[in-house]
Design a protein around this motif. Sequence first.
Motif, short mmCIF file in Angstrom:
data_model
loop_
_atom_site.label_atom_id
_atom_site.label_comp_id
_atom_site.label_asym_id
_atom_site.label_seq_id
_atom_site.Cartn_x
_atom_site.Cartn_y
_atom_site.Cartn_z
N ALA A 46 41.53 33.95 31.32
CA ALA A 46 40.58 34.63 32.21
C ALA A 46 41.33 35.72 32.96
CB ALA A 46 39.97 33.63 33.18
N ASN A 47 40.65 36.86 33.20
CA ASN A 47 41.33 37.99 33.82
C ASN A 47 40.39 38.81 34.69
OD1 ASN A 47 40.31 40.42 32.08
ND2 ASN A 47 40.84 38.80 30.61
N ILE A 48 41.02 39.52 35.60
CA ILE A 48 40.33 40.50 36.45
C ILE A 48 40.96 41.85 36.14
CG2 ILE A 48 39.97 41.33 38.81
CD1 ILE A 48 40.12 38.38 39.73
N THR A 49 40.13 42.85 35.91
CA THR A 49 40.65 44.20 35.71
C THR A 49 40.01 45.13 36.74
OG1 THR A 49 38.93 44.75 34.08
CG2 THR A 49 41.03 43.92 33.23
N ILE A 50 40.79 46.13 37.12
CA ILE A 50 40.31 47.18 38.02
C ILE A 50 40.55 48.50 37.32
CG2 ILE A 50 40.50 48.28 40.28
CD1 ILE A 50 41.77 45.68 41.31
N GLU A 139 35.52 50.18 39.08
CA GLU A 139 34.96 49.09 38.30
C GLU A 139 35.86 47.86 38.46
OE1 GLU A 139 34.65 48.03 33.59
OE2 GLU A 139 34.19 50.08 34.18
N LEU A 140 35.27 46.77 38.92
CA LEU A 140 35.98 45.50 39.11
C LEU A 140 35.35 44.50 38.16
CD1 LEU A 140 35.49 45.75 42.94
CD2 LEU A 140 37.64 46.22 41.78
N VAL A 141 36.14 43.90 37.26
CA VAL A 141 35.56 43.08 36.19
C VAL A 141 36.30 41.75 36.06
CG1 VAL A 141 35.04 42.94 33.72
CG2 VAL A 141 34.87 45.14 34.90
N LEU A 142 35.52 40.68 36.01
CA LEU A 142 36.04 39.36 35.65
C LEU A 142 35.60 39.08 34.22
CD1 LEU A 142 37.21 36.48 36.25
CD2 LEU A 142 34.88 35.86 36.95
N THR A 143 36.55 38.69 33.36
CA THR A 143 36.23 38.30 31.99
C THR A 143 36.75 36.89 31.76
OG1 THR A 143 36.47 40.61 31.28
CG2 THR A 143 36.45 38.92 29.55
N ALA A 144 35.88 36.02 31.25
CA ALA A 144 36.25 34.62 31.02
C ALA A 144 35.41 34.05 29.90
CB ALA A 144 36.03 33.80 32.29
N LYS A 145 35.94 33.01 29.27
CA LYS A 145 35.15 32.24 28.32
C LYS A 145 34.18 31.37 29.13
CE LYS A 145 37.11 30.51 24.66
NZ LYS A 145 38.03 29.80 23.74
#
Length: 171
Positions: A46-50, A139-145
Motif C-alpha cells: 500500500a502506498n501514498i503518492t503526492i 494530487e494526493l493518492v492512496l493505492t491499496a489492495k
Amino acid sequence: MATTLPVKISFSLPDGWQAAPPDEVGAPGAAFVALHPLSIDEGFTANITISGRMRNDSATMWDIAGESVQRLAEAGTVEIVKKSEVGTPDIPGLTDSPGVVQNLRLSTTLRGEPLELLQSQVYLGMEDVKNPAKRAVVELVLTAKPTQLGDVIEDFQAFLRTVRPAEDTPA
C-alpha cells in the motif's frame, strides 16, 4: 524521473509509513512516495503518492479528476466508486476552494498477474493570487489492495489532515 511539486507543502506521515524514492518504486511521475511495509500482500505494498502540476486552463477539479480516470483506463479497467467535493474542513490549511475526492476500483496486472486495486484520490487547487488563471493542482493518492484498505485508510485520512502550505522561512 521524480518530479517536484509546483507549490511547497508540509505534511506528516502516520506511524508505520516510510518515504521511498519515487524512481526506485516505480512512480517516476510522483514528487513523493510513502510505503506501508507492514501491508505487503502478494508483492504489493500500500502506498501514498503526492504529485502536482501547474494548470493554466479552465478545467475544473472535477475535469482534472476525470483526466486521471482516463489515464488509468489505458492500463486496465477503472470504476468510479464515489466522487465528491471536499472543502477546507477536511483539509483545513491547504486551499480556500473546494477540491475533489474520488474513490476508484482498478483492475490491472502486476508482473503478468491480474491485480485489483482501490485508490482514493484527492485533488486540490491553489490559485496564484497575482494571476487567478494560473493555479497549482496537488494530487494526493492512496493505492491499496482491497485486503489492505482497512489497515491503511484511517492513516490516509490522518495524513490528509496534516497537509498544509509550507511556511516560507526567512533568509
